[in-house]
Design a protein around this motif. Structure first.
Motif, PDB file in Angstrom:
ATOM      1  N   ALA A 120       0.669  -1.263   0.176  1.00 28.22           N
ATOM      2  CA  ALA A 120      -0.039  -0.292  -0.175  1.00 28.22           C
ATOM      3  C   ALA A 120       0.827   1.242   0.110  1.00 28.22           C
ATOM      4  CB  ALA A 120      -0.977   0.004   1.001  1.00 28.22           C
ATOM      5  N   TYR A 121       1.842   1.056   0.440  1.00 27.72           N
ATOM      6  CA  TYR A 121       2.835   2.550   0.705  1.00 27.72           C
ATOM      7  C   TYR A 121       3.465   2.752  -0.735  1.00 27.72           C
ATOM      8  CZ  TYR A 121       2.581   1.667   5.757  1.00 27.72           C
ATOM      9  OH  TYR A 121       2.047   1.453   6.914  1.00 27.72           O
ATOM     10  N   PHE A 122       3.686   1.612  -1.575  1.00 26.09           N
ATOM     11  CA  PHE A 122       4.118   1.597  -3.042  1.00 26.09           C
ATOM     12  C   PHE A 122       3.020   2.850  -3.555  1.00 26.09           C
ATOM     13  CE2 PHE A 122       4.225  -0.001  -7.348  1.00 26.09           C
ATOM     14  CZ  PHE A 122       5.673   0.397  -7.773  1.00 26.09           C
ATOM     15  N   TYR A 123       1.687   2.503  -3.315  1.00 23.78           N
ATOM     16  CA  TYR A 123       0.792   3.133  -4.039  1.00 23.78           C
ATOM     17  C   TYR A 123       0.442   4.567  -3.624  1.00 23.78           C
ATOM     18  CZ  TYR A 123       0.073  -0.976  -6.926  1.00 23.78           C
ATOM     19  OH  TYR A 123       0.215  -1.911  -7.972  1.00 23.78           O
ATOM     20  N   CYS A 129       9.069   5.147   0.080  1.00 18.92           N
ATOM     21  CA  CYS A 129       9.037   4.022  -0.480  1.00 18.92           C
ATOM     22  C   CYS A 129      10.284   3.746  -1.488  1.00 18.92           C
ATOM     23  CB  CYS A 129       7.790   3.704  -1.309  1.00 18.92           C
ATOM     24  SG  CYS A 129       7.990   1.944  -2.206  1.00 18.92           S
ATOM     25  N   ASN A 130      11.275   2.945  -0.820  1.00 17.21           N
ATOM     26  CA  ASN A 130      12.653   2.701  -1.766  1.00 17.21           C
ATOM     27  C   ASN A 130      12.245   1.891  -3.170  1.00 17.21           C
ATOM     28  OD1 ASN A 130      14.458   3.470   0.148  1.00 17.21           O
ATOM     29  ND2 ASN A 130      13.898   1.485   1.459  1.00 17.21           N
ATOM     30  N   LYS A 131      11.309   1.447  -3.161  1.00 16.67           N
ATOM     31  CA  LYS A 131      10.780   0.681  -4.569  1.00 16.67           C
ATOM     32  C   LYS A 131      10.634   1.923  -5.440  1.00 16.67           C
ATOM     33  CE  LYS A 131       9.095  -3.317  -4.614  1.00 16.67           C
ATOM     34  NZ  LYS A 131      10.003  -4.438  -5.421  1.00 16.67           N
ATOM     35  N   CYS A 138      11.675   2.785   3.696  1.00 18.27           N
ATOM     36  CA  CYS A 138      10.433   1.976   3.505  1.00 18.27           C
ATOM     37  C   CYS A 138       9.447   2.227   4.672  1.00 18.27           C
ATOM     38  CB  CYS A 138      11.102   0.481   3.747  1.00 18.27           C
ATOM     39  SG  CYS A 138       9.764  -0.563   3.779  1.00 18.27           S
ATOM     40  N   SER A 139       8.232   2.555   4.261  1.00 19.26           N
ATOM     41  CA  SER A 139       7.102   2.875   5.205  1.00 19.26           C
ATOM     42  C   SER A 139       6.704   1.804   5.866  1.00 19.26           C
ATOM     43  CB  SER A 139       6.199   3.706   4.610  1.00 19.26           C
ATOM     44  OG  SER A 139       6.759   4.984   4.048  1.00 19.26           O
ATOM     45  N   ALA A 140       6.698   0.613   5.270  1.00 18.82           N
ATOM     46  CA  ALA A 140       6.027  -0.781   5.637  1.00 18.82           C
ATOM     47  C   ALA A 140       7.056  -1.223   6.861  1.00 18.82           C
ATOM     48  CB  ALA A 140       6.231  -1.630   4.341  1.00 18.82           C
ATOM     49  N   ILE A 141       8.248  -0.999   7.028  1.00 18.44           N
ATOM     50  CA  ILE A 141       9.039  -1.524   7.936  1.00 18.44           C
ATOM     51  C   ILE A 141       8.652  -0.605   9.143  1.00 18.44           C
ATOM     52  CG2 ILE A 141      11.294  -1.873   9.070  1.00 18.44           C
ATOM     53  CD1 ILE A 141      12.152  -2.283   6.047  1.00 18.44           C
ATOM     54  N   GLN A 147       0.376  -7.813   5.219  1.00 17.88           N
ATOM     55  CA  GLN A 147       0.684  -8.356   4.029  1.00 17.88           C
ATOM     56  C   GLN A 147       1.759  -8.896   3.440  1.00 17.88           C
ATOM     57  OE1 GLN A 147      -2.269  -8.999   2.152  1.00 17.88           O
ATOM     58  NE2 GLN A 147      -3.783  -7.627   2.807  1.00 17.88           N
ATOM     59  N   HIS A 148       3.125  -8.402   4.175  1.00 17.47           N
ATOM     60  CA  HIS A 148       4.446  -8.229   3.664  1.00 17.47           C
ATOM     61  C   HIS A 148       5.112  -9.583   3.731  1.00 17.47           C
ATOM     62  CE1 HIS A 148       3.187  -4.233   3.399  1.00 17.47           C
ATOM     63  NE2 HIS A 148       4.243  -3.875   2.609  1.00 17.47           N
ATOM     64  N   ALA A 149       6.146  -9.564   3.385  1.00 13.29           N
ATOM     65  CA  ALA A 149       7.090 -10.704   3.040  1.00 13.29           C
ATOM     66  C   ALA A 149       7.504 -11.340   4.559  1.00 13.29           C
ATOM     67  CB  ALA A 149       8.383 -10.295   2.302  1.00 13.29           C
ATOM     68  N   ALA A 156      15.564  -2.521   3.461  1.00 16.50           N
ATOM     69  CA  ALA A 156      15.216  -1.794   2.354  1.00 16.50           C
ATOM     70  C   ALA A 156      13.905  -1.792   1.738  1.00 16.50           C
ATOM     71  CB  ALA A 156      16.334  -1.755   1.299  1.00 16.50           C
ATOM     72  N   CYS A 157      13.206  -3.184   1.909  1.00 13.21           N
ATOM     73  CA  CYS A 157      12.015  -3.301   1.284  1.00 13.21           C
ATOM     74  C   CYS A 157      11.641  -4.864   1.774  1.00 13.21           C
ATOM     75  CB  CYS A 157      12.183  -3.668  -0.127  1.00 13.21           C
ATOM     76  SG  CYS A 157      10.529  -3.767  -0.911  1.00 13.21           S
ATOM     77  N   ILE A 158      10.260  -5.057   2.309  1.00 15.84           N
ATOM     78  CA  ILE A 158       9.860  -6.271   2.831  1.00 15.84           C
ATOM     79  C   ILE A 158       8.556  -6.572   1.882  1.00 15.84           C
ATOM     80  CG2 ILE A 158      10.778  -6.227   5.010  1.00 15.84           C
ATOM     81  CD1 ILE A 158       7.841  -5.297   6.095  1.00 15.84           C
ATOM     82  N   ALA A 159       8.362  -6.006   0.721  1.00 17.38           N
ATOM     83  CA  ALA A 159       7.259  -6.270  -0.185  1.00 17.38           C
ATOM     84  C   ALA A 159       7.224  -7.644  -0.629  1.00 17.38           C
ATOM     85  CB  ALA A 159       7.326  -5.198  -1.380  1.00 17.38           C
TER      86      ALA A 159
HETATM   87  S1  SF4 Z   1       7.840  -2.639   1.579  1.00 19.15           S
HETATM   88 FE1  SF4 Z   1       9.126  -2.131  -0.356  1.00 19.15          FE
HETATM   89  S2  SF4 Z   1       7.412  -1.402  -1.651  1.00 19.15           S
HETATM   90 FE2  SF4 Z   1       6.621  -1.299   0.417  1.00 19.15          FE
HETATM   91  S3  SF4 Z   1       6.904   0.690   1.027  1.00 19.15           S
HETATM   92 FE3  SF4 Z   1       8.712  -0.750   1.679  1.00 19.15          FE
HETATM   93  S4  SF4 Z   1      10.380  -0.142  -0.066  1.00 19.15           S
HETATM   94 FE4  SF4 Z   1       8.306   0.351  -0.576  1.00 19.15          FE
END
Ligand code: SF4
Ligand SMILES: Cc1cc2nc3c(=O)[nH]c(=O)nc-3n(C[C@H](O)[C@H](O)[C@H](O)COP(=O)(O)OP(=O)(O)OC[C@H]3O[C@@H](n4cnc5c(N)ncnc54)[C@H](O)[C@@H]3O)c2cc1C
Length: 319
Positions: A120-123, A129-131, A138-141, A147-149, A156-159
């Protein structure tokens, strides 16, 4: 949406050449992901190269006894193909579990493999959002990451990768055929197509800029019982929390790949040797080294339970 120019390409070579000539170009196929990203200004290509006219929209038998699926074959067409339903049932089932009938009529084989994450943070362009913006964070961390990995992620990313079809393709050891901008062709095993996020989550595959997918090749059929089990928050029109694609032979041996848990379809061949010992042993090997967050630790248990359900269904001879 930002202004862009548009052209139709008639051949893969013309598409690849146009990509090199035009800065900020992107290929567009079904458009079911890319157009959404453009409307939200997550991706703002200066030029679109429409590849719907390049051919590569058929499914053909290969000399090796497998199938070559054109990059432009629609998800609905692929799922309904009699050869796919008979010999690669797990692929047909994975496709039919995804999106909606309307989307599957439009979405293509290559576009499905290359769809972007549903984080959702990518959107949300107001959030780091590093991606989306390398180096922004990374806002998800530390955010909402249910929902994440749970494995293979980075600081840097857990999408996760959202495709159902890609999980089945990984299980079946598909290969991706491409044409590069200089006209060179190469074959990439799907096991090598996706990158882990590492420090560069914006680089999602090993494809080079302008490298066009022309086909996806399936090896000879594996036989056995084909199962795709997708667990999600509602029964349809939702991405997987966890999914399991499996091919199980009459003697209880087989393969399994998992979706919804990592930046790419997750398959650990060594875990498959443990299939006869049951879901707990297999899940432990599949997810060895998993680092779930507080919110998504349930996925580790869910993988084990979904595998357990798949193995039980296989014993009863049904999907
Ligand atoms: S998990 Fe990846 S896609 Fe989601 S906010 Fe973090 S960097 Fe962006
Ligand atoms: C509401 C909704 C629900 C969905 N639910 C699911 C679901 O449950 N499961 C699931 O798996 N998917 C789901 N999807 C995603 C859907 O499957 C993808 O949007 C679709 O498969 C993308 O295919 P496309 O042809 O439309 O790609 P496009 O949007 O045209 O392109 C996607 C990306 O692929 C690139 N590309 C396209 N073709 C090529 C090529 N030949 N070579 C190189 N690059 C190429 C484009 O440049 C772009 O970056 C859902 C989508 C929506 C909108």
């Amino acid at each position: 949406m930002k202004a862009f120019t548009y052209q139709r390409a008639a051949t893969p070579a013309a598409a690849a050449e146009a990509f090199v000539r035009t800065p900020g170009a992107r290929f567009i196929a079904g458009g079911t992901n890319l157009l959404d990203l453009m409307k939200l200004e997550i991706d703002s290509p200066a030029h679109l190269i429409d590849v719907n006219g390049i051919g590569f929209d058929q499914i053909e038998a290969t000399q090796e006894g497998g199938l070559r699926i054109g990059a432009l074959v629609r998800n609905a067409h692929l799922a309904a193909d009699a050869r796919v339903r008979k010999d690669y049932g797990v692929l047909s089932r994975a496709l039919l579990s995804g999106a909606s009938g309307q989307l599957r009529n439009r979405a293509t084989t290559a576009g499905n493999l290359l769809q972007r994450t549903r984080c959702a943070y990518f959107y949300d362009t107001n959030q780091p959002c590093n991606k989306r913006v390398p180096g922004s964070g990374c806002s998800a961390i530390g955010g909402v990451n249910r929902q994440h990995a749970v494995i293979g992620a980075s600081g840097a990313c857990i999408a996760t990768h959202p495709s159902d079809m890609a999980v089945a393709m990984r299980l079946l050891d598909a290969s991706v055929e491409t044409m590069r901008a200089d006209g060179a062709r190469r074959v990439i095993p799907i096991a090598d197509l996706y990158r882990q996020p590492g420090e560069t989550p914006h680089l999602e595959t090993v494809l080079q800029p302008g490298e066009l997918i022309t086909s996806v090749v399936l090896p000879r059929p594996l036989g056995g019982l084909h199962i795709y089990r997708k667990v999600r928050d509602r029964a349809s029109y939702a991405f997987a929390l966890v999914s399991v694609a499996a091919v199980i032979q009459p003697d209880g041996t087989g393969r399994a790949a998992v979706g919804g848990v990592a930046h790419k379809p997750w398959r650990v061949e060594a875990a498959e040797a443990l299939m006869g010992r049951g879901a707990t042993a297999m899940a432990a090997a599949l997810l060895a080294g998993a680092r779930p967050t507080e919110q998504n630790a349930f996925k580790v248990t869910l993988v084990e339970r979904t595998l357990s359900a798949v193995l039980a269904a296989a014993k009863q001879g049904g999907a």
